[in-house]
Design a protein around this motif. Sequence first.
Motif, mmCIF file in Angstrom:
data_model
loop_
_atom_site.group_PDB
_atom_site.id
_atom_site.type_symbol
_atom_site.label_atom_id
_atom_site.label_comp_id
_atom_site.label_asym_id
_atom_site.label_seq_id
_atom_site.Cartn_x
_atom_site.Cartn_y
_atom_site.Cartn_z
ATOM 1 N N ALA A 31 0.843 -1.191 0.000
ATOM 2 C CA ALA A 31 0.000 0.000 0.000
ATOM 3 C C ALA A 31 0.879 1.242 0.000
ATOM 4 C CB ALA A 31 -0.912 0.008 1.222
ATOM 5 N N VAL A 32 0.268 2.360 -0.297
ATOM 6 C CA VAL A 32 0.906 3.666 -0.213
ATOM 7 C C VAL A 32 0.034 4.516 0.701
ATOM 8 C CG1 VAL A 32 1.527 5.746 -1.493
ATOM 9 C CG2 VAL A 32 1.926 3.519 -2.513
ATOM 10 N N THR A 33 0.648 5.142 1.692
ATOM 11 C CA THR A 33 -0.096 5.992 2.619
ATOM 12 C C THR A 33 0.589 7.355 2.736
ATOM 13 O OG1 THR A 33 1.134 5.144 4.523
ATOM 14 C CG2 THR A 33 -0.936 4.032 3.979
ATOM 15 N N ARG A 34 -0.143 8.329 3.218
ATOM 16 C CA ARG A 34 0.442 9.642 3.482
ATOM 17 C C ARG A 34 1.483 9.496 4.579
ATOM 18 N NH1 ARG A 34 -0.182 13.979 0.310
ATOM 19 N NH2 ARG A 34 -2.294 14.271 -0.393
ATOM 20 N N GLY A 35 2.640 10.092 4.377
ATOM 21 C CA GLY A 35 3.665 10.040 5.400
ATOM 22 C C GLY A 35 5.058 10.109 4.817
ATOM 23 N N GLY A 36 6.031 9.960 5.672
ATOM 24 C CA GLY A 36 7.423 10.023 5.251
ATOM 25 C C GLY A 36 7.857 11.450 4.963
ATOM 26 N N SER A 69 -4.354 2.584 -3.496
ATOM 27 C CA SER A 69 -2.952 2.819 -3.859
ATOM 28 C C SER A 69 -2.643 2.470 -5.307
ATOM 29 C CB SER A 69 -2.038 1.981 -2.958
ATOM 30 O OG SER A 69 -2.248 2.285 -1.614
ATOM 31 N N LEU A 70 -3.591 1.874 -6.003
ATOM 32 C CA LEU A 70 -3.320 1.374 -7.353
ATOM 33 C C LEU A 70 -2.796 2.453 -8.299
ATOM 34 C CD1 LEU A 70 -6.273 -1.113 -7.865
ATOM 35 C CD2 LEU A 70 -3.844 -1.679 -7.671
ATOM 36 N N ASP A 71 -3.402 3.640 -8.285
ATOM 37 C CA ASP A 71 -2.951 4.699 -9.203
ATOM 38 C C ASP A 71 -1.520 5.130 -8.922
ATOM 39 O OD1 ASP A 71 -5.365 4.697 -10.510
ATOM 40 O OD2 ASP A 71 -6.149 6.463 -9.473
ATOM 41 N N ARG A 72 -1.114 5.131 -7.656
ATOM 42 C CA ARG A 72 0.241 5.568 -7.300
ATOM 43 C C ARG A 72 1.280 4.463 -7.497
ATOM 44 N NH1 ARG A 72 -3.113 7.974 -3.797
ATOM 45 N NH2 ARG A 72 -3.132 10.243 -3.875
ATOM 46 N N LEU A 73 0.820 3.215 -7.651
ATOM 47 C CA LEU A 73 1.743 2.092 -7.792
ATOM 48 C C LEU A 73 1.780 1.503 -9.206
ATOM 49 C CD1 LEU A 73 1.020 0.249 -4.436
ATOM 50 C CD2 LEU A 73 3.158 1.349 -5.097
ATOM 51 N N ALA A 74 0.802 1.814 -10.036
ATOM 52 C CA ALA A 74 0.715 1.211 -11.373
ATOM 53 C C ALA A 74 2.014 1.423 -12.148
ATOM 54 C CB ALA A 74 -0.454 1.800 -12.138
ATOM 55 N N PHE A 89 13.845 -4.017 0.337
ATOM 56 C CA PHE A 89 13.001 -3.893 -0.844
ATOM 57 C C PHE A 89 13.053 -2.460 -1.356
ATOM 58 C CE2 PHE A 89 11.195 -7.552 1.348
ATOM 59 C CZ PHE A 89 11.146 -8.461 0.301
ATOM 60 N N ARG A 90 13.045 -2.313 -2.680
ATOM 61 C CA ARG A 90 13.100 -1.014 -3.328
ATOM 62 C C ARG A 90 12.031 -0.947 -4.410
ATOM 63 N NH1 ARG A 90 16.040 -0.551 0.366
ATOM 64 N NH2 ARG A 90 18.243 -0.117 0.424
ATOM 65 N N PHE A 91 11.360 0.188 -4.488
ATOM 66 C CA PHE A 91 10.389 0.434 -5.549
ATOM 67 C C PHE A 91 11.008 1.328 -6.602
ATOM 68 C CE2 PHE A 91 7.426 -0.801 -2.254
ATOM 69 C CZ PHE A 91 6.439 -1.457 -2.962
ATOM 70 N N ARG A 92 10.788 0.990 -7.847
ATOM 71 C CA ARG A 92 11.051 1.901 -8.959
ATOM 72 C C ARG A 92 9.660 2.293 -9.459
ATOM 73 N NH1 ARG A 92 15.201 -2.101 -10.227
ATOM 74 N NH2 ARG A 92 13.814 -2.969 -11.784
ATOM 75 N N ASN A 93 9.275 3.525 -9.139
ATOM 76 C CA ASN A 93 7.912 3.970 -9.359
ATOM 77 C C ASN A 93 7.892 5.084 -10.409
ATOM 78 O OD1 ASN A 93 5.349 5.131 -9.159
ATOM 79 N ND2 ASN A 93 5.224 4.797 -6.962
ATOM 80 N N PRO A 94 7.201 4.857 -11.543
ATOM 81 C CA PRO A 94 7.173 5.888 -12.588
ATOM 82 C C PRO A 94 6.397 7.141 -12.182
ATOM 83 C CG PRO A 94 5.660 4.126 -13.137
ATOM 84 C CD PRO A 94 6.432 3.679 -11.913
ATOM 85 N N HIS A 95 5.636 7.080 -11.106
ATOM 86 C CA HIS A 95 4.845 8.220 -10.651
ATOM 87 C C HIS A 95 5.594 9.097 -9.650
ATOM 88 C CE1 HIS A 95 1.517 6.319 -12.676
ATOM 89 N NE2 HIS A 95 1.809 5.217 -12.029
ATOM 90 N N GLY A 101 15.787 11.131 1.090
ATOM 91 C CA GLY A 101 17.157 10.625 1.156
ATOM 92 C C GLY A 101 17.249 9.172 1.552
ATOM 93 N N CYS A 102 16.348 8.712 2.391
ATOM 94 C CA CYS A 102 16.417 7.324 2.848
ATOM 95 C C CYS A 102 15.719 6.372 1.878
ATOM 96 C CB CYS A 102 15.836 7.173 4.260
ATOM 97 S SG CYS A 102 14.120 7.652 4.414
ATOM 98 N N GLY A 103 14.963 6.895 0.915
ATOM 99 C CA GLY A 103 14.352 6.061 -0.115
ATOM 100 C C GLY A 103 13.064 5.372 0.298
ATOM 101 N N THR A 104 12.502 5.709 1.440
ATOM 102 C CA THR A 104 11.278 5.031 1.864
ATOM 103 C C THR A 104 10.009 5.812 1.540
ATOM 104 O OG1 THR A 104 11.402 5.980 4.069
ATOM 105 C CG2 THR A 104 12.444 3.817 3.755
ATOM 106 N N SER A 105 10.145 7.042 1.112
ATOM 107 C CA SER A 105 8.963 7.813 0.733
ATOM 108 C C SER A 105 9.224 8.558 -0.566
ATOM 109 C CB SER A 105 8.556 8.764 1.858
ATOM 110 O OG SER A 105 9.520 9.751 2.063
ATOM 111 N N PHE A 106 8.131 9.024 -1.173
ATOM 112 C CA PHE A 106 8.266 9.687 -2.473
ATOM 113 C C PHE A 106 7.251 10.817 -2.603
ATOM 114 C CE2 PHE A 106 5.110 6.432 -3.084
ATOM 115 C CZ PHE A 106 4.212 6.930 -4.013
ATOM 116 N N GLU A 107 7.528 11.681 -3.560
ATOM 117 C CA GLU A 107 6.641 12.776 -3.912
ATOM 118 C C GLU A 107 5.958 12.413 -5.205
ATOM 119 O OE1 GLU A 107 7.054 17.437 -5.291
ATOM 120 O OE2 GLU A 107 8.757 16.409 -4.396
ATOM 121 N N ALA A 108 4.633 12.592 -5.256
ATOM 122 C CA ALA A 108 3.896 12.248 -6.482
ATOM 123 C C ALA A 108 3.118 13.453 -6.981
ATOM 124 C CB ALA A 108 2.944 11.103 -6.209
#
Length: 108
Positions: A31-36, A69-74, A89-95, A101-108
């Motif tokens: 899942a993707v949640t608000r945070g980080g 979370s589907l739209d943010r993970l597709a 585990f690492r995500f490569r997310n096109p969104h 810096g720590c790689g656990t959260s992202f801006e979309a």
Amino acid sequence: MQSRPIEITQRAREEIQRLAPAHGASHLRIAVTRGGCAGWEYQIEFTAAHPGDMEWQEGDIRVAVDCASLDRLAGSILDYQGGLSGAGFRFRNPHARGTCGCGTSFEA
């Protein structure tokens, strides 16, 4: 059949299969949640699927993705990186427009 929103690499599948028995859960849930630091945070846990989750079989493990979370993970790729430092585990997310810096959260 609906296409899978996330590609799971062979390395990630192997690590999931190694970890799953210790957790005794029926699914790997993503899942993707608000945070980080950057606004959105990935959540990966061994648990039961929730109502409305998208589910599929990935090797010997069942995967569930939170429907909200589907739209943010597709189109994302879940990989596993080993080693003595920074293994996980690492995500490569096109969104993702940026990551923290720590790689656990992202801006979309």
